[in-house]
Design a protein around this motif. Structure first.
Motif, PDB file in Angstrom:
ATOM      1  N   ALA A 130       0.838  -1.205   0.000  1.00 32.47           N
ATOM      2  CA  ALA A 130       0.000   0.000   0.000  1.00 32.47           C
ATOM      3  C   ALA A 130       0.872   1.253   0.000  1.00 32.47           C
ATOM      4  N   GLU A 131       1.948   1.246   0.762  1.00 30.31           N
ATOM      5  CA  GLU A 131       2.870   2.384   0.784  1.00 30.31           C
ATOM      6  C   GLU A 131       3.472   2.605  -0.600  1.00 30.31           C
ATOM      7  N   SER A 132       3.907   1.540  -1.234  1.00 31.63           N
ATOM      8  CA  SER A 132       4.487   1.645  -2.561  1.00 31.63           C
ATOM      9  C   SER A 132       3.471   2.220  -3.551  1.00 31.63           C
ATOM     10  N   THR A 133       2.256   1.736  -3.493  1.00 27.07           N
ATOM     11  CA  THR A 133       1.197   2.219  -4.381  1.00 27.07           C
ATOM     12  C   THR A 133       0.901   3.690  -4.142  1.00 27.07           C
ATOM     13  N   ARG A 134       0.871   4.117  -2.884  1.00 25.80           N
ATOM     14  CA  ARG A 134       0.651   5.544  -2.560  1.00 25.80           C
ATOM     15  C   ARG A 134       1.742   6.410  -3.169  1.00 25.80           C
ATOM     16  N   GLU A 135       2.989   5.952  -3.086  1.00 23.49           N
ATOM     17  CA  GLU A 135       4.104   6.734  -3.625  1.00 23.49           C
ATOM     18  C   GLU A 135       4.003   6.827  -5.146  1.00 23.49           C
ATOM     19  N   ILE A 136       3.626   5.748  -5.791  1.00 19.36           N
ATOM     20  CA  ILE A 136       3.449   5.762  -7.247  1.00 19.36           C
ATOM     21  C   ILE A 136       2.332   6.729  -7.621  1.00 19.36           C
ATOM     22  N   ARG A 137       1.235   6.698  -6.866  1.00 21.71           N
ATOM     23  CA  ARG A 137       0.114   7.610  -7.142  1.00 21.71           C
ATOM     24  C   ARG A 137       0.566   9.064  -7.017  1.00 21.71           C
ATOM     25  N   LYS A 138       1.436   9.366  -6.058  1.00 24.84           N
ATOM     26  CA  LYS A 138       1.964  10.727  -5.931  1.00 24.84           C
ATOM     27  C   LYS A 138       2.682  11.146  -7.204  1.00 24.84           C
ATOM     28  N   GLY A 141       0.506  12.096  -9.931  1.00 18.62           N
ATOM     29  CA  GLY A 141      -0.354  13.251  -9.681  1.00 18.62           C
ATOM     30  C   GLY A 141      -1.750  12.856  -9.203  1.00 18.62           C
ATOM     31  N   LEU A 142      -1.862  11.680  -8.614  1.00 17.89           N
ATOM     32  CA  LEU A 142      -3.156  11.197  -8.124  1.00 17.89           C
ATOM     33  C   LEU A 142      -3.216  11.303  -6.609  1.00 17.89           C
ATOM     34  N   ARG A 143      -4.419  11.416  -6.091  1.00 20.89           N
ATOM     35  CA  ARG A 143      -4.594  11.415  -4.640  1.00 20.89           C
ATOM     36  C   ARG A 143      -4.458   9.993  -4.100  1.00 20.89           C
ATOM     37  N   ARG A 144      -4.502   9.863  -2.773  1.00 19.49           N
ATOM     38  CA  ARG A 144      -4.340   8.549  -2.147  1.00 19.49           C
ATOM     39  C   ARG A 144      -5.327   7.507  -2.652  1.00 19.49           C
TER      40      ARG A 144
END
Length: 150
Positions: A130-138, A141-144
């Motif tokens: 989940a942490e990795s996915t959040r960083e990729i979304r950042k 340019g996507l929100r959490r």
């Protein structure tokens, strides 16, 4: 974790594609508190696997940056810390979290012999992914989280 062994940081460098930064195995060992009992080749392979997966996910992002004349992730990002672009910092977090998630079985089996390890292992792996996915979304340019109309 204390093992009675000297902790020697590895000097292995994982060469990336030129846009994304090269990665240092010792940085992964320190940043993610990896056990010195896990051999360097296993750590290296987990990072390589994570890099390949994340680079594929971020391929369109990279192509857009290159089309705009930006040839390196080091030249992207809204801020920098000690001369390091926020894009590079976020990328490394994503890769290192994904690599540690892949290694969690090795890491946990060394740290504990508890019968209940399976459940905590699954939770830790899910948290790291989940942490990795959040960083990729950042980076994208996507929100959490996102909502889509079906």
């Amino acid at each position: 974790m204390f093992s009675g062994q000297d902790f020697n940081q590895s000097v292995i460098i994982i060469n990336n594609d030129g846009f994304w930064p090269d990665l240092n195995l010792s940085e992964f060992q320190i940043d993610r508190a990896m056990s010195p009992n896990i051999n360097d080749r296993l750590l290296r392979d987990a990072i390589v696997s994570a890099v390949v997966e994340i680079n594929l996910t971020l391929e369109q992002y990279k192509n857009k940056q290159v089309a705009n004349g930006i040839t390196s992730a080091e030249n992207c990002g809204v801020i920098s810390v000690e001369g390091v672009s926020s894009t590079v910092i976020i990328y490394k977090k994503a890769v290192f979290a994904r690599a540690k998630a892949d290694l969690i079985g090795e890491f946990v089996s060394i740290a504990s012999r508890d019968d209940k390890i399976g459940e905590s292992q699954k939770e830790m792996r899910a948290t790291l992914l989940a942490e990795s996915t959040r960083e990729i979304r950042k980076l994208l340019g996507l929100r959490r989280c996102g909502v889509a109309l079906i």
